[in-house]
Design an enzyme around this catalytic site. Structure first.
Site, short mmCIF file in Angstrom:
data_model
loop_
_atom_site.label_atom_id
_atom_site.label_comp_id
_atom_site.label_asym_id
_atom_site.label_seq_id
_atom_site.Cartn_x
_atom_site.Cartn_y
_atom_site.Cartn_z
CG ASP A 86 -0.56 -0.30 2.48
OD1 ASP A 86 0.63 -0.14 2.74
OD2 ASP A 86 -1.39 -0.67 3.33
CE LYS A 114 -5.46 -1.34 0.85
NZ LYS A 114 -5.86 -1.27 2.29
CG ASP A 142 -3.52 -10.92 10.66
OD1 ASP A 142 -3.39 -10.98 11.89
OD2 ASP A 142 -2.73 -10.27 9.94
#
Length: 181
Positions: A86, A114, A142
């Protein structure tokens, strides 16, 4: 496109570019499911090693390696496998660390890109999916150790997860999954 099809595509692309072999460096723990499936999709015989990094230290913006490679990557072609890229900050750190070890080449393969959150440029050679700015769970990703084992990716509400980390458990694993005492 399904995860399996994307992983197979990535495996073929990497295999075609590295017919003489390579070292796969997987970042634990998030990339574990991805790298396992990716390895099975190769038409070459790569060597695999793992490294793990700490979470960002509060107010420092820094991570550190907590489990280093066992292999010497000097003079070898290396593909770093990430679950998600990201901001590019962690990737920048890892590329710097691995680059100092003098690999012949160093490329990045990520399941999820991202890009909308990018702060540092990220030289991604292989990308499974580009995703919008949503919090993603499953297939290795997670929240508080939960949902990593899902065979799918889902967009989740981080505020709801903070209030109740098990908020999606019944929905994703079945009504009897929370255990009863």
């Amino acid at each position: 496109m399904a995860i399996g099809a994307a992983v197979t595509r990535l495996g073929r692309e990497i295999s075609a570019r590295h017919r003489d072999g390579l070292v796969i460096v997987a970042v634990l723990k998030g990339s574990l499911l991805f790298v396992s499936d990716l390895m099975r999709s190769f038409t070459i015989q790569p060597v695999v090693d793992f490294l793990a990094i700490s979470r960002y230290a509060p107010d420092s913006g820094r991570v550190r390696i907590v489990k280093d490679l066992d292999l010497d990557i000097s003079g070898r072609d290396v593909v770093l496998v990430e679950d998600i890229v990201d901001t590019g900050l962690t990737l920048g750190f890892l590329l710097g660390e691995l680059g100092r070890r003098s690999p012949a080449s160093l490329e990045v393969c990520t399941l999820l890109d991202k890009r909308v959150r990018r702060i540092l440029p990220a030289p991604l050679a292989y990308v499974g999916f580009e995703v919008p700015d949503v919090f993603v769970l499953g297939y290795g990703l997670d929240f508080a150790g939960r949902y990593r084992n899902l065979d799918m990716l889902i967009a989740a509400d981080p505020v709801a997860l903070t209030a109740d980390p098990d908020i999606y458990v019944d929905q994703l694993y079945g009504a009897h999954s929370r255990g009863s005492g």
